[in-house]
Design a protein around this motif. Structure first.
Motif, short mmCIF file in Angstrom:
data_model
loop_
_atom_site.label_atom_id
_atom_site.label_comp_id
_atom_site.label_asym_id
_atom_site.label_seq_id
_atom_site.Cartn_x
_atom_site.Cartn_y
_atom_site.Cartn_z
N ASN A 66 9.55 13.98 -15.23
CA ASN A 66 8.73 15.09 -15.73
C ASN A 66 7.57 14.64 -16.60
OD1 ASN A 66 9.98 17.79 -14.85
ND2 ASN A 66 11.75 16.57 -15.45
N VAL A 67 7.00 13.49 -16.25
CA VAL A 67 5.74 13.02 -16.84
C VAL A 67 4.82 12.62 -15.69
CG1 VAL A 67 6.68 12.29 -19.07
CG2 VAL A 67 6.76 10.73 -17.13
N THR A 68 3.55 12.39 -15.99
CA THR A 68 2.58 12.18 -14.92
C THR A 68 1.85 10.84 -14.97
OG1 THR A 68 0.85 13.28 -16.20
CG2 THR A 68 2.15 14.67 -14.71
N SER A 69 2.34 9.90 -15.77
CA SER A 69 1.68 8.59 -15.81
C SER A 69 2.67 7.52 -16.19
CB SER A 69 0.51 8.58 -16.80
OG SER A 69 0.98 8.64 -18.13
N ASP A 70 2.32 6.28 -15.91
CA ASP A 70 3.17 5.14 -16.22
C ASP A 70 3.39 5.00 -17.72
OD1 ASP A 70 4.43 2.63 -14.99
OD2 ASP A 70 3.09 1.72 -16.48
N GLY A 72 -1.90 16.13 -17.98
CA GLY A 72 -0.49 15.87 -17.72
C GLY A 72 0.25 17.09 -17.19
N GLN A 73 1.28 17.53 -17.92
CA GLN A 73 2.11 18.64 -17.48
C GLN A 73 1.36 19.97 -17.44
OE1 GLN A 73 5.13 18.16 -20.49
NE2 GLN A 73 6.56 17.24 -19.05
N LYS A 74 0.20 20.02 -18.07
CA LYS A 74 -0.58 21.27 -18.08
C LYS A 74 -1.39 21.47 -16.80
CE LYS A 74 -0.97 21.30 -23.14
NZ LYS A 74 -1.90 21.23 -24.30
N LEU A 75 -1.46 20.44 -15.96
CA LEU A 75 -2.19 20.59 -14.70
C LEU A 75 -1.54 21.66 -13.83
CD1 LEU A 75 -2.82 16.84 -13.77
CD2 LEU A 75 -4.58 18.60 -14.11
N PRO A 76 -2.34 22.47 -13.15
CA PRO A 76 -1.76 23.52 -12.30
C PRO A 76 -0.90 22.97 -11.16
CG PRO A 76 -4.13 23.31 -11.93
CD PRO A 76 -3.81 22.53 -13.16
N LEU A 110 0.83 -1.21 0.00
CA LEU A 110 0.00 0.00 0.00
C LEU A 110 0.86 1.26 0.00
CD1 LEU A 110 -2.84 -0.92 2.53
CD2 LEU A 110 -3.09 -0.60 0.07
N LEU A 111 1.87 1.28 0.85
CA LEU A 111 2.75 2.44 0.92
C LEU A 111 3.51 2.63 -0.39
CD1 LEU A 111 4.21 4.73 2.36
CD2 LEU A 111 5.72 3.03 3.42
N ALA A 112 4.00 1.53 -0.96
CA ALA A 112 4.74 1.61 -2.22
C ALA A 112 3.87 2.16 -3.34
CB ALA A 112 5.29 0.23 -2.59
N GLU A 113 2.62 1.72 -3.42
CA GLU A 113 1.70 2.21 -4.45
C GLU A 113 1.34 3.67 -4.22
OE1 GLU A 113 -0.51 0.32 -6.95
OE2 GLU A 113 1.31 -0.89 -7.01
N ALA A 114 1.03 4.01 -2.97
CA ALA A 114 0.57 5.37 -2.66
C ALA A 114 1.65 6.41 -2.92
CB ALA A 114 0.10 5.45 -1.20
N ARG A 115 2.88 6.10 -2.57
CA ARG A 115 3.93 7.12 -2.72
C ARG A 115 4.27 7.37 -4.18
NH1 ARG A 115 9.59 6.10 -1.67
NH2 ARG A 115 10.27 4.26 -2.81
N ILE A 116 4.15 6.33 -5.03
CA ILE A 116 4.39 6.54 -6.46
C ILE A 116 3.22 7.30 -7.08
CG2 ILE A 116 4.73 5.41 -8.68
CD1 ILE A 116 7.10 5.26 -6.72
N LYS A 117 1.99 6.94 -6.69
CA LYS A 117 0.82 7.64 -7.21
C LYS A 117 0.83 9.11 -6.81
CE LYS A 117 -3.23 5.55 -7.00
NZ LYS A 117 -4.59 5.14 -6.52
N SER A 118 1.36 9.41 -5.62
CA SER A 118 1.35 10.79 -5.13
C SER A 118 2.21 11.72 -5.98
CB SER A 118 1.84 10.83 -3.68
OG SER A 118 3.22 10.57 -3.60
N GLU A 119 3.11 11.16 -6.79
CA GLU A 119 3.95 11.99 -7.64
C GLU A 119 3.42 12.09 -9.07
OE1 GLU A 119 8.15 12.25 -5.61
OE2 GLU A 119 8.07 10.65 -7.11
N ASN A 120 2.33 11.38 -9.34
CA ASN A 120 1.67 11.46 -10.65
C ASN A 120 0.41 12.30 -10.50
OD1 ASN A 120 3.60 9.81 -11.83
ND2 ASN A 120 2.46 7.94 -11.38
N VAL A 121 0.59 13.62 -10.58
CA VAL A 121 -0.51 14.56 -10.33
C VAL A 121 -1.69 14.27 -11.25
CG1 VAL A 121 -1.16 16.99 -10.27
CG2 VAL A 121 1.16 16.30 -9.64
N GLY A 122 -2.87 14.16 -10.64
CA GLY A 122 -4.10 13.98 -11.41
C GLY A 122 -4.43 12.54 -11.76
N GLN A 123 -3.51 11.60 -11.51
CA GLN A 123 -3.72 10.21 -11.89
C GLN A 123 -4.40 9.42 -10.77
OE1 GLN A 123 -2.86 9.13 -15.11
NE2 GLN A 123 -2.52 11.34 -15.31
#
Length: 491
Positions: free
Chosen positions: A391-395, A481-485, A248-261
């Protein structure tokens, strides 16, 4: 009186939030300011990171080390008798190198797409096994045509290994952690050069084992690939050696860096894939890596009077220095959370090295130049791929970005086979002049990208992109993606 939260209360709240944001379909960041929606226990995260380090890094490092030894041994094989055995003439050796790089370049990006589709935890062992098998097949090569065919197949097999490992690690590490972990396996490139040189100097005294020349290998790579099949998971969610809480921690911390995903591993979509390819950071990092890879080993022309064994041993110290620099810049990048800074600091060493190559034929100066180039060049592999991945927001976009960077890098390797031709020896003026200009371009691009990202982050912080999320559905928000505020460039 309002009740004050204790550390234990905060810990319970954090666990609850992590469980929530780790679920499929749930976001882990605020799309407006990029802030994570949960609090992580730093001690638990450090323990998780150490566990992942110990399980994954040794495996991928060994895979890459022996793949690179098999790949780079063509240079040692040349000194060990390959040209004589296969009756190579003129530019035949350059054509042999080109066969590998053409296959590598053509199949590298498709292989990365397959990595995303099937999963890097499965594809990396498969491709590594095939790579070792092709290396082993060199034991049965007796003609120039056969050698070209095997080297071409070798290029296809390795096409997905380097970007595949980088993509695999990006599923387990935060953006600022990734650079050092990439360095921990990319360092195997200079180490392979050093080990390959030492091995070559030793086996040259044996000359052959039975009917086979000693430059033919691949069995070790195949063995490690088989073992890695049982060790490497595709992603944290299916990792059996992590506890449920750690997953859970491993998934959450990676998701937290993918803004909007809302997913750590999203579905493969062409539009998202090319969004990772065609963005400024990916393209500039790719161009830098292209120029960085036009770096041959020319120790033999510096000391033409030495024996073959002595020449091989002379290649070892520059590679060792390059390995140390790769790890040092990767570690500093991890601790300072910067990538552009160390690229800007590394490029001048390359500029100085190629200037020294051009300025004199004194062997001691030119050997010193080899160290300067090694100090500057080897660190870029980890830094370029880490900068693009951060500098990308998804896998899916990350798969596209990493595939593009490595594709351009291998185009540089292809160019290097034809910029240092035999008729230009011993000074190789055209090749060294080209690399001097290329190193200068690398410095300019790294500094320019760094400055541009700082400016973009400032504009985003001032609310320039806030309007983009108004009235948008979740799918539309994810596509921004990168256009998110809330997205911030990581430099």
């Amino acid at each position: 009186m309002d009740r004050q939260f204790s550390s234990s209360d905060m810990e319970k709240a954090s666990v609850h939030n992590i469980e929530e944001v780790a679920l499929h379909g749930h976001a882990a960041t605020d799309i407006k300011d990029g802030r994570a929606l949960f609090v992580v226990d730093e001690a638990a995260e450090r323990a998780l990171r150490r566990k992942i380090d110990l399980r994954i890094l040794p495996t991928v490092a060994l895979l890459y080390l022996f793949c690179f030894i098999d790949r780079a041994n063509i240079g040692n094989a040349r000194l060990a008798g390959l040209e004589k055995d296969l009756k190579l003439k003129g530019y035949d050796y350059n054509i042999l190198l080109t066969a590998f790089y053409v296959a590598y370049v053509v199949f590298e990006f498709p292989a990365q797409v397959v990595n995303k589709w099937i999963g890097p935890g499965k594809m990396i062992p498969i491709l590594s096994f095939l790579f070792g098998l092709c290396s082993l097949c060199m034991a049965f090569v007796h003609t120039f045509g056969q050698a070209i065919a095997v080297r071409f197949l070798l290029g296809i097999a390795e096409g997905g290994v380097f970007p595949g490992i980088a993509f695999f690690l990006s599923r387990f590490y935060r953006k600022d952690e990734l650079g050092f972990r990439l360095a921990c396996y990319i360092v195997c490139a200079p180490l392979a050069g050093a080990v390959g040189g030492l091995l070559a100097s030793a086996i040259l005294k044996i000359d052959s084992i039975g009917p086979y020349r000693t430059w033919r290998s691949g069995v070790i790579t195949m063995g490690i690939a088989i073992i890695s099949w049982f060790i490497l998971p595709d992603r944290p969610e299916v990792c059996k050696w992590l506890t449920p809480e750690e997953r859970l921690l491993a998934e959450a911390r990676i998701k937290s860096e993918n803004v909007g995903q809302t997913e750590v591993v999203d579905s493969l979509q062409t539009k998202t894939l090319y969004a990772g390819v065609f963005n400024a950071t990916t393209l500039i990092s790719s161009t830098i890596f292209f120029f960085d890879n036009i770096v041959p080993t020319i120790i033999r022309t510096i000391y033409p009077g030495l024996t073959t064994v002595q020449q091989q041993l002379r290649t070892v110290p520059p590679y060792v220095v390059g390995a140390f620099t790769t790890l040092l810049t990767g570690y500093l990048s991890f601790k300072t959370k910067k990538r552009g800074l160390y690229m800007v600091l590394s490029a001048p060493f390359m500029i100085l090295g190629y200037a020294m190559y051009l300025a004199t034929q004194d062997p001691h100066v030119r050997y010193t130049a080899a160290f300067m180039v090694a100090i500057g060049a080897f660190s870029f592999g980890a830094l370029c791929t880490a900068w693009a991945a951060a500098n990308v927001t998804s896998d899916t976009a990350r798969a596209g970005a990493l595939g593009t960077v490595v594709f351009f890098g291998n185009c540089g390797g292809l160019v290097s086979t034809w910029t240092f031709l035999p008729n230009a020896a011993p000074r190789y003026v055209p090749g060294n002049a080209f690399n001097l200009c290329g190193s200068s371009v690398m410095l300019f691009l790294a500094a320019g990208l760094w400055a541009w990202q700082v400016r973009e982050n400032r504009a985003k912080a001032n609310g320039r992109d806030d309007w983009r999320i108004e009235g948008k559905t979740q799918a539309e928000i994810e596509a921004l993606g990168q256009k998110l505020p809330g997205f911030r460039y990581s430099y």
